[in-house]
Design a protein around this motif. Sequence first.
Motif, PDB file in Angstrom:
ATOM      1  N   MET B   1      -8.609  58.424 -17.952  1.00  0.00           N
ATOM      2  CA  MET B   1      -7.961  58.864 -16.705  1.00  0.00           C
ATOM      3  C   MET B   1      -8.957  59.542 -15.773  1.00  0.00           C
ATOM      4  O   MET B   1      -9.912  60.143 -16.213  1.00  0.00           O
ATOM      5  CB  MET B   1      -6.818  59.839 -17.031  1.00  0.00           C
ATOM      6  CG  MET B   1      -7.267  61.080 -17.772  1.00  0.00           C
ATOM      7  SD  MET B   1      -5.851  61.892 -18.570  1.00  0.00           S
ATOM      8  CE  MET B   1      -6.685  63.058 -19.626  1.00  0.00           C
ATOM      9  N   LEU B   2      -8.683  59.402 -14.462  1.00  0.00           N
ATOM     10  CA  LEU B   2      -9.542  59.956 -13.416  1.00  0.00           C
ATOM     11  C   LEU B   2     -11.024  59.611 -13.635  1.00  0.00           C
ATOM     12  O   LEU B   2     -11.897  60.505 -13.585  1.00  0.00           O
ATOM     13  CB  LEU B   2      -9.346  61.486 -13.339  1.00  0.00           C
ATOM     14  CG  LEU B   2      -7.918  61.976 -13.062  1.00  0.00           C
ATOM     15  CD1 LEU B   2      -7.857  63.497 -13.135  1.00  0.00           C
ATOM     16  CD2 LEU B   2      -7.406  61.486 -11.719  1.00  0.00           C
ATOM     17  N   ARG B  11     -11.943  68.490 -12.271  1.00  0.00           N
ATOM     18  CA  ARG B  11     -11.157  67.543 -13.067  1.00  0.00           C
ATOM     19  C   ARG B  11     -10.417  68.264 -14.196  1.00  0.00           C
ATOM     20  O   ARG B  11      -9.234  68.012 -14.452  1.00  0.00           O
ATOM     21  CB  ARG B  11     -12.079  66.460 -13.645  1.00  0.00           C
ATOM     22  CG  ARG B  11     -11.361  65.399 -14.457  1.00  0.00           C
ATOM     23  CD  ARG B  11     -12.356  64.379 -15.025  1.00  0.00           C
ATOM     24  NE  ARG B  11     -11.693  63.467 -15.941  1.00  0.00           N
ATOM     25  CZ  ARG B  11     -11.297  63.791 -17.165  1.00  0.00           C
ATOM     26  NH1 ARG B  11     -11.515  65.017 -17.624  1.00  0.00           N
ATOM     27  NH2 ARG B  11     -10.690  62.904 -17.935  1.00  0.00           N
ATOM     28  N   VAL B  15      -6.282  68.251 -14.804  1.00  0.00           N
ATOM     29  CA  VAL B  15      -5.668  67.745 -16.045  1.00  0.00           C
ATOM     30  C   VAL B  15      -4.877  68.851 -16.737  1.00  0.00           C
ATOM     31  O   VAL B  15      -3.755  68.634 -17.215  1.00  0.00           O
ATOM     32  CB  VAL B  15      -6.759  67.164 -16.985  1.00  0.00           C
ATOM     33  CG1 VAL B  15      -6.177  66.836 -18.354  1.00  0.00           C
ATOM     34  CG2 VAL B  15      -7.398  65.932 -16.347  1.00  0.00           C
ATOM     35  N   ARG B  19      -0.830  68.904 -17.312  1.00  0.00           N
ATOM     36  CA  ARG B  19      -0.337  69.070 -18.686  1.00  0.00           C
ATOM     37  C   ARG B  19       0.672  70.216 -18.760  1.00  0.00           C
ATOM     38  O   ARG B  19       1.755  70.078 -19.326  1.00  0.00           O
ATOM     39  CB  ARG B  19      -1.526  69.345 -19.634  1.00  0.00           C
ATOM     40  CG  ARG B  19      -1.182  69.301 -21.117  1.00  0.00           C
ATOM     41  CD  ARG B  19      -2.324  69.825 -21.998  1.00  0.00           C
ATOM     42  NE  ARG B  19      -2.824  71.126 -21.575  1.00  0.00           N
ATOM     43  CZ  ARG B  19      -2.166  72.284 -21.709  1.00  0.00           C
ATOM     44  NH1 ARG B  19      -0.963  72.306 -22.237  1.00  0.00           N
ATOM     45  NH2 ARG B  19      -2.708  73.421 -21.292  1.00  0.00           N
ATOM     46  N   GLU B 153      -7.178  57.690  -7.265  1.00  0.00           N
ATOM     47  CA  GLU B 153      -6.921  57.836  -8.710  1.00  0.00           C
ATOM     48  C   GLU B 153      -6.020  59.040  -8.986  1.00  0.00           C
ATOM     49  O   GLU B 153      -5.109  58.979  -9.816  1.00  0.00           O
ATOM     50  CB  GLU B 153      -8.237  58.059  -9.469  1.00  0.00           C
ATOM     51  CG  GLU B 153      -9.039  56.802  -9.718  1.00  0.00           C
ATOM     52  CD  GLU B 153     -10.410  57.123 -10.300  1.00  0.00           C
ATOM     53  OE1 GLU B 153     -11.294  56.263 -10.200  1.00  0.00           O
ATOM     54  OE2 GLU B 153     -10.592  58.248 -10.831  1.00  0.00           O
ATOM     55  N   LEU B 154      -6.291  60.135  -8.267  1.00  0.00           N
ATOM     56  CA  LEU B 154      -5.486  61.346  -8.460  1.00  0.00           C
ATOM     57  C   LEU B 154      -4.033  61.087  -8.054  1.00  0.00           C
ATOM     58  O   LEU B 154      -3.092  61.526  -8.745  1.00  0.00           O
ATOM     59  CB  LEU B 154      -6.089  62.493  -7.639  1.00  0.00           C
ATOM     60  CG  LEU B 154      -5.320  63.819  -7.622  1.00  0.00           C
ATOM     61  CD1 LEU B 154      -5.104  64.370  -9.025  1.00  0.00           C
ATOM     62  CD2 LEU B 154      -6.071  64.853  -6.758  1.00  0.00           C
ATOM     63  N   ARG B 156      -2.443  58.247  -8.177  1.00  0.00           N
ATOM     64  CA  ARG B 156      -1.820  57.439  -9.240  1.00  0.00           C
ATOM     65  C   ARG B 156      -1.543  58.277 -10.477  1.00  0.00           C
ATOM     66  O   ARG B 156      -0.518  58.126 -11.139  1.00  0.00           O
ATOM     67  CB  ARG B 156      -2.736  56.254  -9.608  1.00  0.00           C
ATOM     68  CG  ARG B 156      -2.591  55.048  -8.714  1.00  0.00           C
ATOM     69  CD  ARG B 156      -3.185  53.787  -9.363  1.00  0.00           C
ATOM     70  NE  ARG B 156      -4.586  53.935  -9.689  1.00  0.00           N
ATOM     71  CZ  ARG B 156      -5.593  53.684  -8.851  1.00  0.00           C
ATOM     72  NH1 ARG B 156      -5.345  53.263  -7.617  1.00  0.00           N
ATOM     73  NH2 ARG B 156      -6.838  53.828  -9.227  1.00  0.00           N
ATOM     74  N   TYR B 157      -2.493  59.157 -10.786  1.00  0.00           N
ATOM     75  CA  TYR B 157      -2.359  60.020 -11.967  1.00  0.00           C
ATOM     76  C   TYR B 157      -1.132  60.928 -11.831  1.00  0.00           C
ATOM     77  O   TYR B 157      -0.308  61.045 -12.748  1.00  0.00           O
ATOM     78  CB  TYR B 157      -3.642  60.848 -12.100  1.00  0.00           C
ATOM     79  CG  TYR B 157      -3.674  61.833 -13.238  1.00  0.00           C
ATOM     80  CD1 TYR B 157      -3.690  61.407 -14.559  1.00  0.00           C
ATOM     81  CD2 TYR B 157      -3.728  63.205 -12.983  1.00  0.00           C
ATOM     82  CE1 TYR B 157      -3.744  62.321 -15.606  1.00  0.00           C
ATOM     83  CE2 TYR B 157      -3.794  64.124 -14.022  1.00  0.00           C
ATOM     84  CZ  TYR B 157      -3.797  63.676 -15.328  1.00  0.00           C
ATOM     85  OH  TYR B 157      -3.855  64.582 -16.357  1.00  0.00           O
ATOM     86  N   GLY B 160       2.071  58.919 -11.953  1.00  0.00           N
ATOM     87  CA  GLY B 160       2.316  58.532 -13.336  1.00  0.00           C
ATOM     88  C   GLY B 160       2.878  59.681 -14.171  1.00  0.00           C
ATOM     89  O   GLY B 160       3.410  59.456 -15.265  1.00  0.00           O
ATOM     90  N   HIS B 161       2.752  60.895 -13.667  1.00  0.00           N
ATOM     91  CA  HIS B 161       3.311  62.061 -14.367  1.00  0.00           C
ATOM     92  C   HIS B 161       4.536  62.607 -13.640  1.00  0.00           C
ATOM     93  O   HIS B 161       4.853  63.800 -13.727  1.00  0.00           O
ATOM     94  CB  HIS B 161       2.238  63.142 -14.533  1.00  0.00           C
ATOM     95  CG  HIS B 161       1.234  62.799 -15.610  1.00  0.00           C
ATOM     96  ND1 HIS B 161       0.157  61.968 -15.371  1.00  0.00           N
ATOM     97  CD2 HIS B 161       1.178  63.128 -16.932  1.00  0.00           C
ATOM     98  CE1 HIS B 161      -0.533  61.825 -16.487  1.00  0.00           C
ATOM     99  NE2 HIS B 161       0.060  62.507 -17.450  1.00  0.00           N
TER     100      HIS B 161
END
Lengths: 311, 311
Positions: B1-2, B11, B15, B19, B153-154, B156-157, B160-161
Amino acid sequence: MLPSWTDGPARGEIVDFVRRVTDEDSSAHVPPAGRIAVFDNDGTLWCEKPGPIQSEFLFRQLARMAGREPKLAERQPWKAVVERDYAWLGAAIEKHYRGDDADLHSMVDGLLQCYVGLTTDAFARAAGDFLRSGRHPQLGRPYLACTYAPMTELLRYLAGHGFTNCIASGGTRDFMRTVTEEVYGIPPENVVGSSVALEYREDVGDIVHTAAVEVFDDGPMKPVRIWSRLGRRPIFAAGNANGDIQMLDYCARGPGASMCLLIHHDDAEREYAYTGGAEEALMRAARDGWTVAGMAGAWRTVFAPAAGALQ
Amino acid sequence: MLPSWTDGPARGEIVDFVRRVTDEDSSAHVPPAGRIAVFDNDGTLWCEKPGPIQSEFLFRQLARMAGREPKLAERQPWKAVVERDYAWLGAAIEKHYRGDDADLHSMVDGLLQCYVGLTTDAFARAAGDFLRSGRHPQLGRPYLACTYAPMTELLRYLAGHGFTNCIASGGTRDFMRTVTEEVYGIPPENVVGSSVALEYREDVGDIVHTAAVEVFDDGPMKPVRIWSRLGRRPIFAAGNANGDIQMLDYCARGPGASMCLLIHHDDAEREYAYTGGAEEALMRAARDGWTVAGMAGAWRTVFAPAAGALQ
């Protein structure tokens, strides 16, 4: 489906429209992202008589204000509220429709004073508490049970067919947002309505009310605010009054299939019968072929059982 | 990821934050409906140098206007655009930051004249065509490939959460909306930005531009517009400039867990190195503990391969 609707033309047109725009083989097919449905609130999704539910909330705020500052009770609009002079309050609205806004403006100015400096969270708590604890003065139902069962069924039916439902109301956006998810399944971001101008205050780290109106979301502002919020033109629109005409017209004149629904209050027995404030809308519906649903004939049930509506 | 982020503190903090708010057993858990992330656009999601991508679009409109009415080329701002007098244009912005708005206002007034009476659809076509066909003057990349790979990317990340991503930009809402779904996966209803006042015209059955600015969505207006749109306070906010301070502050001061990210342009080799317009934001980040991501150290890659970004 739509069990609270009678098996008449309004229900038939709804079902036919939804079938056409969701059928991938239909020339009228609209992909889910374009399936936007907009609904007026007062008089379309819930009862607006003897006055909009919000007006009772506002009157209580004015009365509370006059309680704190007794000198206010000597002048309008606080005087009318304290003395329960509904004639003055009603006349202010009547005068507004005749183009004389002086009394309405004094009322709005008074109301705005109630909220200056209040955070959005504090306002939401006050509005939510009022709506969850209050009861309609004539129907005797809890406010949240004053929604129309056929319309909440219609919202579910559309959502189940990939539609995004939105409210576009002349009422205050931040008042309704406190309950729309619960009673209509419509999240706060899909509620468009009138608003007080807000400001960010770094000293409190929060957004607070100012003493100015940002926008009165009625008539020609409705399509503008819908588009500003969504960036899309609705393909389904429902209203009940003259202030909904431009929203319905905007929907009707899109490039593809569309449906406009006008709720007509002709049911003195189960709700109210009135055309005041809807005269032009009824004429436009007849002229432009919008679907008119008269409550007396189109709806089997008007209100859901009160307990169920509050669950 | 990322993968485009280096294995450094920025980063790590992202994360860790994701979390904590997604872990149901965490005291910082936030249900999906509350997972709102807001992003500035110019300089945060895509390149803003040598000037915002939108400015080239606006200059072309002014030049086209002067082409139709040659007398306009004799006065500002058309004169500067026709003569490619970037010094005048740059000075207008500089003067604005020193509190002298006369030249900027003449530019805005000129721009507004370009669009009067244009429908929202026609504006969207013009903006979309420009963005899809244009190329950055210095990077040589298509405009749509000027987005930062670590930031897409962030997005999408976070999506996705269970996060809802929104743009809150000083740029024009209706300009960006034409491409945000494609480049960021952000649908038009989640784009908040500056806007021209619109009006509904029943004669054309459509919404058209007027000659007035509705709102300049920068600084303290950002939190107000975010809340007005969503009815929720964000728990994640990313920006890069002084105009983002209040948005970041609003996020930081919410009742639960939150994260503020400031992109710092310190990479003259791969993009640009500048602090102009971000001086206060950098000081606030240091004072308030916002996460600062310097592009040179935090990002492995700055831009995605151009072909991929355009697919």
